[in-house]
Design an enzyme around this catalytic site. Structure first.
Site, PDB file in Angstrom:
ATOM      1  N   CYS A  93      35.807  39.131  42.533  1.00  0.00           N
ATOM      2  CA  CYS A  93      34.656  39.691  41.819  1.00  0.00           C
ATOM      3  C   CYS A  93      34.240  38.857  40.612  1.00  0.00           C
ATOM      4  O   CYS A  93      33.099  38.950  40.156  1.00  0.00           O
ATOM      5  CB  CYS A  93      34.947  41.122  41.365  1.00  0.00           C
ATOM      6  SG  CYS A  93      35.208  42.263  42.728  1.00  0.00           S
ATOM      7  N   GLN A 156      41.926  48.001  46.675  1.00  0.00           N
ATOM      8  CA  GLN A 156      41.397  48.202  45.331  1.00  0.00           C
ATOM      9  C   GLN A 156      41.162  49.672  45.021  1.00  0.00           C
ATOM     10  O   GLN A 156      41.362  50.115  43.886  1.00  0.00           O
ATOM     11  CB  GLN A 156      40.089  47.422  45.157  1.00  0.00           C
ATOM     12  CG  GLN A 156      40.270  45.921  45.169  1.00  0.00           C
ATOM     13  CD  GLN A 156      39.027  45.170  44.727  1.00  0.00           C
ATOM     14  OE1 GLN A 156      38.100  45.751  44.183  1.00  0.00           O
ATOM     15  NE2 GLN A 156      39.015  43.869  44.957  1.00  0.00           N
ATOM     16  N   ARG A 216      20.115  55.763  39.877  1.00  0.00           N
ATOM     17  CA  ARG A 216      19.848  57.102  40.402  1.00  0.00           C
ATOM     18  C   ARG A 216      19.532  58.001  39.214  1.00  0.00           C
ATOM     19  O   ARG A 216      20.431  58.558  38.572  1.00  0.00           O
ATOM     20  CB  ARG A 216      21.056  57.636  41.175  1.00  0.00           C
ATOM     21  CG  ARG A 216      21.488  56.763  42.344  1.00  0.00           C
ATOM     22  CD  ARG A 216      22.590  57.450  43.148  1.00  0.00           C
ATOM     23  NE  ARG A 216      23.121  56.551  44.186  1.00  0.00           N
ATOM     24  CZ  ARG A 216      24.259  55.868  44.071  1.00  0.00           C
ATOM     25  NH1 ARG A 216      24.972  55.978  42.962  1.00  0.00           N
ATOM     26  NH2 ARG A 216      24.679  55.091  45.058  1.00  0.00           N
ATOM     27  N   SER A 243      31.578  51.231  41.788  1.00  0.00           N
ATOM     28  CA  SER A 243      30.450  50.299  41.816  1.00  0.00           C
ATOM     29  C   SER A 243      29.727  50.385  43.151  1.00  0.00           C
ATOM     30  O   SER A 243      30.312  50.727  44.176  1.00  0.00           O
ATOM     31  CB  SER A 243      30.932  48.878  41.577  1.00  0.00           C
ATOM     32  OG  SER A 243      31.914  48.512  42.530  1.00  0.00           O
ATOM     33  N   HIS A 344      27.015  45.940  42.282  1.00  0.00           N
ATOM     34  CA  HIS A 344      28.054  44.920  42.143  1.00  0.00           C
ATOM     35  C   HIS A 344      28.009  43.938  43.315  1.00  0.00           C
ATOM     36  O   HIS A 344      28.816  44.026  44.249  1.00  0.00           O
ATOM     37  CB  HIS A 344      29.402  45.627  42.074  1.00  0.00           C
ATOM     38  CG  HIS A 344      30.579  44.743  41.851  1.00  0.00           C
ATOM     39  ND1 HIS A 344      30.489  43.435  41.409  1.00  0.00           N
ATOM     40  CD2 HIS A 344      31.925  44.986  42.005  1.00  0.00           C
ATOM     41  CE1 HIS A 344      31.699  42.918  41.310  1.00  0.00           C
ATOM     42  NE2 HIS A 344      32.584  43.838  41.666  1.00  0.00           N
ATOM     43  N   CYS A 374      37.797  42.679  36.348  1.00  0.00           N
ATOM     44  CA  CYS A 374      38.945  42.742  37.247  1.00  0.00           C
ATOM     45  C   CYS A 374      38.593  42.023  38.546  1.00  0.00           C
ATOM     46  O   CYS A 374      37.424  41.936  38.928  1.00  0.00           O
ATOM     47  CB  CYS A 374      39.355  44.182  37.515  1.00  0.00           C
ATOM     48  SG  CYS A 374      38.058  45.220  38.244  1.00  0.00           S
ATOM     49  N   GLY A 376      40.148  40.865  42.691  1.00  0.00           N
ATOM     50  CA  GLY A 376      41.103  41.070  43.772  1.00  0.00           C
ATOM     51  C   GLY A 376      42.344  40.221  43.586  1.00  0.00           C
ATOM     52  O   GLY A 376      42.279  39.090  43.104  1.00  0.00           O
TER      53      GLY A 376
END
Length: 390
Positions: A93, A156, A216, A243, A344, A374, A376
């Protein structure tokens, strides 16, 4: 402030509006979207692409349209000179944040003068886990690694659940954070805080896509309460406090301070300090905490010196655990919303966050900003930017 000749400075940054899964960007090729932000970056800065020493491009799912060195294909698709090289990197990420770190290091060391860093992820066309869809090529985790941690795989979502349990974060706390993310993004869009660095995309039907579509409006505790946990039957993580799966790209123009001066370009910020950290790969998402400690120690700055913090909202439990560790005022954390509302697009998120951070610092005259994500495998990048004031 006085810049040193080899300081790595960010001259400009752009990003696309972020498209939701199967949304406005779903039919756009990832290379085309990457080329779009490259062209926009050059046009905004009146930059001759021929002087770019390298393009470093982040992307996580490097298969299909995102394979075969996507960064190089983007350079050529953008119409930039064939002399401009590019590479594509994967730090999960944080890939495009890592691209900025690599660019800054090359500049500070004197190996390169002008580098573009960024990334892309088209999660509609290339879903998470796509590399595993190719059968008979093996599993990424050998038995010896799984045996070390006593797991069948690394997940995750389960990590996010473990964080919530460790830090005592209730579903109500996580949901309240998610509501706030949407509220802050709505306020930022209504105040037109992104248009100065969003590069609108002209779609196939001739329409213009220019506003993040993950928002939203009206998200409430009541609406989130209707969503079922995803990773554990009795869990607290669900689609509304995680996300969003998204499409998008981002790009930043870095160069040596002396090069910017020679070109008559005014830097927005200096790359002050970068750091990396590794942590438990099972809980996976806690490394922003040691990464923040490390980047502060290396920078010589105190937490109180930082005027704004961006902690990627992979799941609501991640920034909330980070906040619990550092005691940062919630008003300074992700002030314009984060990945829960914005989305994301994995390989493009680091650059998306940094471009939003950069222009927030400029708009609010904030000297220091800190970004951490953060990643993986239980890793994290952390970056401190310093606003260049006249």
């Amino acid at each position: 402030m006085t810049l040193s000749p080899r300081d790595a400075v960010i001259v400009d940054a752009v990003r696309t509006p972020i498209g939701r899964r199967k949304g406005s960007l779903a039919a756009v090729h990832g290379v085309e979207l990457s080329a779009h932000v490259l062209r926009a970056l050059a046009e905004r800065s009146q930059l001759d692409p021929a002087i770019v020493d390298d393009v470093i491009w982040g992307c996580v799912q490097q298969v299909g349209q995102q394979s075969f060195n996507l960064g190089r294909n983007a350079v050529l698709t953008a119409g930039w000179p064939e002399s401009v090289p590019a590479t594509t990197i994967d730090r999960q990420c944080g890939s495009s944040q890592q691209a900025v770190h690599f660019a800054a290091a090359a500049i500070q060391s004197g190996q390169q003068d002008v580098v573009v860093a960024g990334g892309v992820e088209m999660m509609t066309a290339v879903p998470m886990g796509s590399p595993l869809a190719v059968k008979d090529l093996g599993f990424p985790y050998p038995p010896s690694l799984l045996e070390r941690y006593g797991v069948d795989t690394f997940n995750q979502g389960i990590g996010a659940e473990m964080i919530a349990e460790k830090w005592g974060l209730s579903r109500e706390t996580l949901d309240a954070y998610a509501v706030r993310s949407h509220e802050r993004l709505a306020a930022a869009i209504d105040a037109d805080r992104f248009s100065d660095h969003i590069a609108p995309v002209t779609l196939a039907d001739g329409s213009t896509f220019s506003v993040d579509e993950g928002l939203r409006r009206g998200t409430s505790m009541e609406s989130l309460a209707q969503l079922k946990p995803v990773f554990k039957d009795d869990g607290v993580i669900h689609a509304g406090n995680a996300s969003q799966i998204s499409d998008g790209a981002s790009a930043l123009l870095l160069m040596a301070a002396e090069k910017a001066d020679a070109l008559g370009l005014t830097p927005i910020a200096r790359f002050h300090t970068g750091a990396l950290a590794g942590d438990d790969p099972v809980m996976m998402l806690t490394a922003p905490i040691p990464a923040t400690h490390k980047v502060l120690e290396r920078s010589g700055l105190a937490l109180s010196d930082i005027g704004v913090f961006e902690v990627n909202e992979a799941f609501a439990s991640v920034p909330l655990a980070w906040q619990a560790e550092f005691g940062v005022d919630e008003a300074l954390l992700n002030p314009n919303g984060g990945a829960i509302a914005v989305g994301h697009p994995l390989g493009g998120s680091g650059g998306r966050i940094m471009s939003d951070l950069l222009f927030h610092m400029k708009r609010e005259d904030i000297r220091y900003g800190l970004q951490t994500m953060c990643e993986g495998g239980g890793m994290a990048n952390a970056t401190i930017l310093e606003l260049v004031r006249a």
